[in-house]
Design a protein around this motif. Structure first.
Motif, mmCIF file in Angstrom:
data_model
loop_
_atom_site.group_PDB
_atom_site.id
_atom_site.type_symbol
_atom_site.label_atom_id
_atom_site.label_comp_id
_atom_site.label_asym_id
_atom_site.label_seq_id
_atom_site.Cartn_x
_atom_site.Cartn_y
_atom_site.Cartn_z
ATOM 1 N N THR A 1 22.443 75.991 36.199
ATOM 2 C CA THR A 1 21.756 75.609 37.418
ATOM 3 C C THR A 1 22.620 74.607 38.176
ATOM 4 O OG1 THR A 1 19.602 75.915 36.370
ATOM 5 C CG2 THR A 1 19.661 74.565 38.359
ATOM 6 N N ALA A 2 22.754 74.801 39.477
ATOM 7 C CA ALA A 2 23.586 73.899 40.273
ATOM 8 C C ALA A 2 23.068 72.473 40.177
ATOM 9 C CB ALA A 2 23.600 74.351 41.727
ATOM 10 N N LYS A 3 23.993 71.530 39.966
ATOM 11 C CA LYS A 3 23.607 70.126 39.855
ATOM 12 C C LYS A 3 23.502 69.494 41.230
ATOM 13 C CE LYS A 3 25.752 69.313 35.334
ATOM 14 N NZ LYS A 3 26.759 68.490 34.582
ATOM 15 N N ALA A 4 22.536 68.598 41.360
ATOM 16 C CA ALA A 4 22.407 67.851 42.606
ATOM 17 C C ALA A 4 23.566 66.870 42.726
ATOM 18 C CB ALA A 4 21.081 67.105 42.631
ATOM 19 N N ASP A 5 23.946 66.576 43.962
ATOM 20 C CA ASP A 5 25.005 65.597 44.179
ATOM 21 C C ASP A 5 24.596 64.241 43.627
ATOM 22 O OD1 ASP A 5 26.548 67.476 45.450
ATOM 23 O OD2 ASP A 5 25.868 66.911 47.469
ATOM 24 N N LYS A 6 25.534 63.541 43.000
ATOM 25 C CA LYS A 6 25.236 62.220 42.464
ATOM 26 C C LYS A 6 25.227 61.189 43.588
ATOM 27 C CE LYS A 6 27.358 62.988 37.931
ATOM 28 N NZ LYS A 6 28.387 62.534 36.960
ATOM 29 N N PRO A 7 24.237 60.308 43.600
ATOM 30 C CA PRO A 7 24.251 59.239 44.604
ATOM 31 C C PRO A 7 25.297 58.194 44.249
ATOM 32 C CG PRO A 7 22.432 58.911 43.073
ATOM 33 C CD PRO A 7 23.068 60.238 42.718
ATOM 34 N N THR A 8 25.649 57.364 45.218
ATOM 35 C CA THR A 8 26.583 56.269 44.997
ATOM 36 C C THR A 8 25.849 54.938 45.115
ATOM 37 O OG1 THR A 8 28.484 57.512 45.834
ATOM 38 C CG2 THR A 8 28.677 55.117 45.830
ATOM 39 N N ARG A 9 26.021 54.103 44.102
ATOM 40 C CA ARG A 9 25.477 52.749 44.138
ATOM 41 C C ARG A 9 26.626 51.765 44.403
ATOM 42 N NH1 ARG A 9 21.377 52.793 38.864
ATOM 43 N NH2 ARG A 9 20.337 54.783 39.361
ATOM 44 N N HIS A 10 26.252 50.618 44.934
ATOM 45 C CA HIS A 10 27.252 49.624 45.316
ATOM 46 C C HIS A 10 26.907 48.274 44.712
ATOM 47 C CE1 HIS A 10 28.900 52.292 48.524
ATOM 48 N NE2 HIS A 10 27.649 52.736 48.556
ATOM 49 N N GLY A 11 27.930 47.445 44.549
ATOM 50 C CA GLY A 11 27.715 46.096 44.052
ATOM 51 C C GLY A 11 28.954 45.250 44.239
ATOM 52 N N VAL A 12 28.808 43.962 43.933
ATOM 53 C CA VAL A 12 29.913 43.018 43.980
ATOM 54 C C VAL A 12 30.004 42.329 42.623
ATOM 55 C CG1 VAL A 12 30.807 40.884 45.020
ATOM 56 C CG2 VAL A 12 29.705 42.618 46.457
ATOM 57 N N ALA A 13 31.192 42.346 42.020
ATOM 58 C CA ALA A 13 31.426 41.682 40.742
ATOM 59 C C ALA A 13 32.100 40.338 40.999
ATOM 60 C CB ALA A 13 32.301 42.545 39.844
ATOM 61 N N PHE A 14 31.716 39.337 40.194
ATOM 62 C CA PHE A 14 32.204 37.969 40.390
ATOM 63 C C PHE A 14 33.188 37.603 39.281
ATOM 64 C CE2 PHE A 14 27.913 38.245 42.165
ATOM 65 C CZ PHE A 14 28.128 37.789 43.462
ATOM 66 N N TRP A 15 34.463 37.512 39.645
ATOM 67 C CA TRP A 15 35.516 37.123 38.694
ATOM 68 C C TRP A 15 35.673 35.606 38.795
ATOM 69 C CZ3 TRP A 15 38.140 39.285 34.809
ATOM 70 C CH2 TRP A 15 39.311 38.675 34.361
ATOM 71 N N LEU A 16 35.060 34.885 37.865
ATOM 72 C CA LEU A 16 35.045 33.431 37.911
ATOM 73 C C LEU A 16 35.879 32.869 36.768
ATOM 74 C CD1 LEU A 16 33.897 30.884 39.279
ATOM 75 C CD2 LEU A 16 31.967 31.016 37.678
ATOM 76 N N GLU A 17 36.924 32.108 37.112
ATOM 77 C CA GLU A 17 37.813 31.534 36.102
ATOM 78 C C GLU A 17 37.595 30.032 35.971
ATOM 79 O OE1 GLU A 17 41.939 32.626 35.888
ATOM 80 O OE2 GLU A 17 41.604 34.394 37.169
ATOM 81 N N SER A 18 37.829 29.537 34.749
ATOM 82 C CA SER A 18 37.789 28.110 34.470
ATOM 83 C C SER A 18 38.711 27.848 33.289
ATOM 84 C CB SER A 18 36.369 27.658 34.130
ATOM 85 O OG SER A 18 36.360 26.304 33.709
ATOM 86 N N ALA A 19 39.762 27.081 33.502
ATOM 87 C CA ALA A 19 40.687 26.708 32.434
ATOM 88 C C ALA A 19 41.197 27.925 31.663
ATOM 89 C CB ALA A 19 40.021 25.733 31.472
ATOM 90 N N MET A 20 41.702 28.924 32.388
ATOM 91 C CA MET A 20 42.274 30.138 31.787
ATOM 92 C C MET A 20 41.249 30.943 30.994
ATOM 93 S SD MET A 20 45.225 30.473 32.961
ATOM 94 C CE MET A 20 45.793 31.833 31.941
ATOM 95 N N ALA A 21 39.985 30.790 31.349
ATOM 96 C CA ALA A 21 38.923 31.599 30.764
ATOM 97 C C ALA A 21 38.142 32.233 31.897
ATOM 98 C CB ALA A 21 38.006 30.761 29.881
ATOM 99 N N VAL A 22 37.445 33.302 31.585
ATOM 100 C CA VAL A 22 36.664 34.001 32.597
ATOM 101 C C VAL A 22 35.209 34.074 32.145
ATOM 102 C CG1 VAL A 22 37.104 36.311 31.650
ATOM 103 C CG2 VAL A 22 36.557 36.052 34.069
ATOM 104 N N LEU A 23 34.298 34.032 33.099
ATOM 105 C CA LEU A 23 32.873 34.057 32.790
ATOM 106 C C LEU A 23 32.399 35.490 32.560
ATOM 107 C CD1 LEU A 23 30.261 32.320 32.598
ATOM 108 C CD2 LEU A 23 29.836 32.950 35.001
ATOM 109 N N LEU A 24 31.780 35.725 31.418
ATOM 110 C CA LEU A 24 31.115 36.989 31.113
ATOM 111 C C LEU A 24 29.646 36.711 30.836
ATOM 112 C CD1 LEU A 24 33.595 38.773 28.651
ATOM 113 C CD2 LEU A 24 33.498 38.962 31.146
#
Length: 353
Positions: free
Chosen positions: A225-248
């Motif tokens: 069966t033909a698949k429906a087109d997939k929607p696209t979601r959007h977002g912004v990721a925050f790359w936050l550094e502190s003393a050579m470490a990154v926030l996860l």
């Protein structure tokens, strides 16, 4: 109607000469290890043999028995699984190992019904473990087997709706003897001869029993069966550094990418990129001067595409992490980061170094 009385015998004869050598497969004449069979079948769900094999070998080296896996921290299992996708499988894998170790004395049940009671074990996995590990007569149906059966019986109704019928037809072919070898033979046939495109019908050991070959329509089956087109979601990721470490931070234990580590981000929503107000509200630290990085990260999940832009900031030394934890940049490889987040990490490092 095509005669299929010797279907299993011919297929098993072919398998004895052409079986694939796979890291989880027992050598001819040796009994399969239930733990290896179960582990491989969980890994192979929604994943190719090529992708699963290195993960299987890594897991087996770190956790050679179900007891070792059961006693491992879940975070270690998730980190080892990272990149294989469908992360609920990793959580269920660990839960199942604990169940078998703590409630069943480290021994897997040997029949389908009991196997179905295990966490994360569905009909396919239960049948595969019962047949391959314990020699029980069970009908094992994966995508390869569905394709073979659809062609053997010339089933033209489309997937996924026709799945129950294909399973019923597959059961009519399953032999009483060597059910484990037969199950693996069907998988090998679909993977190497009865392939999705350009099936090699001239060298197929059971082409005499294949209705689709007789009709000249093998390459068109199974229909889908033909698949429906997939929607696209959007977002912004925050790359936050502190003393050579990154926030996860850790994602919620259930749902998409449950329990995995991630670079903090806005919610992933359809309808276009988030508004500046939504970005500001989701930022882990509002007072940081955020710097949008060029380009974006694109990733595709089973039901939608994701387009993430990345914005970078610096928090200064020893800033407390209110909603997350700091990881040295050199230690990111050891985190349980799913593929989409590894893309975010690479993108951020490429544009901040």
């Amino acid at each position: 109607m095509t005669d299929r009385t010797d279907f299993a015998a011919r297929l098993l004869g072919w398998y004895d000469s052409h079986r694939r050598t796979l890291p989880w497969r027992a050598p001819p004449g040796e009994r399969a290890d239930p733990y290896r069979v179960w582990l491989s079948e969980i890994m192979l769900q929604q994943t190719t043999v090529v992708a699963a094999a290195p993960y299987f070998l890594t897991f087996l080296q770190r956790w050679p028995t179900v007891r070792h896996l059961a006693e491992a921290p879940l975070d270690d299992v998730l980190a080892a699984w990272a990149g294989l996708g469908y992360y609920a499988r990793a959580r269920n894998l660990h839960a199942c190992a604990r169940h078998v170790n703590e409630r069943l004395g480290g021994r897997f049940p040997d029949d389908e019904t009991a196997l179905l009671d295990l966490p994360g074990v569905g009909a396919y996995t239960a049948a595969a473990v019962a047949a391959i590990a314990f020699g029980r007569k069970a009908t094992v149906v994966d995508g390869n087997v569905e394709r073979v059966v659809a062609r053997v019986f010339a089933v033209t109704d489309p997937l996924p709706g026709v799945k129950p019928r294909l399973r019923a037809l597959a059961a009519t072919l399953t032999p009483d003897t060597r059910p484990g070898d037969y199950a693996q033979a069907m998988m090998d046939l679909g993977a190497t001869v009865c392939t999705p495109r350009k099936p090699q019908c001239l060298i197929c050991p059971v082409s005499h029993a294949c209705e689709a070959t007789r009709m000249g329509i093998a390459e068109t089956l199974p229909a889908r069966t033909a698949k429906a087109d997939k929607p696209t979601r959007h977002g912004v990721a925050f790359w936050l550094e502190s003393a050579m470490a990154v926030l996860l931070r850790r994602r919620p234990p259930t749902g998409l990418l449950g329990g995995m580590a991630e670079v903090p981000s806005t919610p992933w929503e359809a309808g276009g990129p988030p508004t500046p107000a939504a970005v500001q509200a989701a930022a882990p630290l509002a007072r940081v001067p955020w710097r949008p990085l060029p380009g974006s990260v694109r990733h595709t999940f089973s039901h939608f595409h994701l387009d993430l832009t990345v914005t970078a900031g610096e928090a200064g030394d020893n800033w407390p992490a209110a909603d997350g934890y700091w990881v040295p940049i050199g230690a990111l490889k050891g985190e349980a980061l799913p593929s989409v987040m590894r893309k975010v990490v690479r993108h951020a490092l490429d544009h901040t170094r």
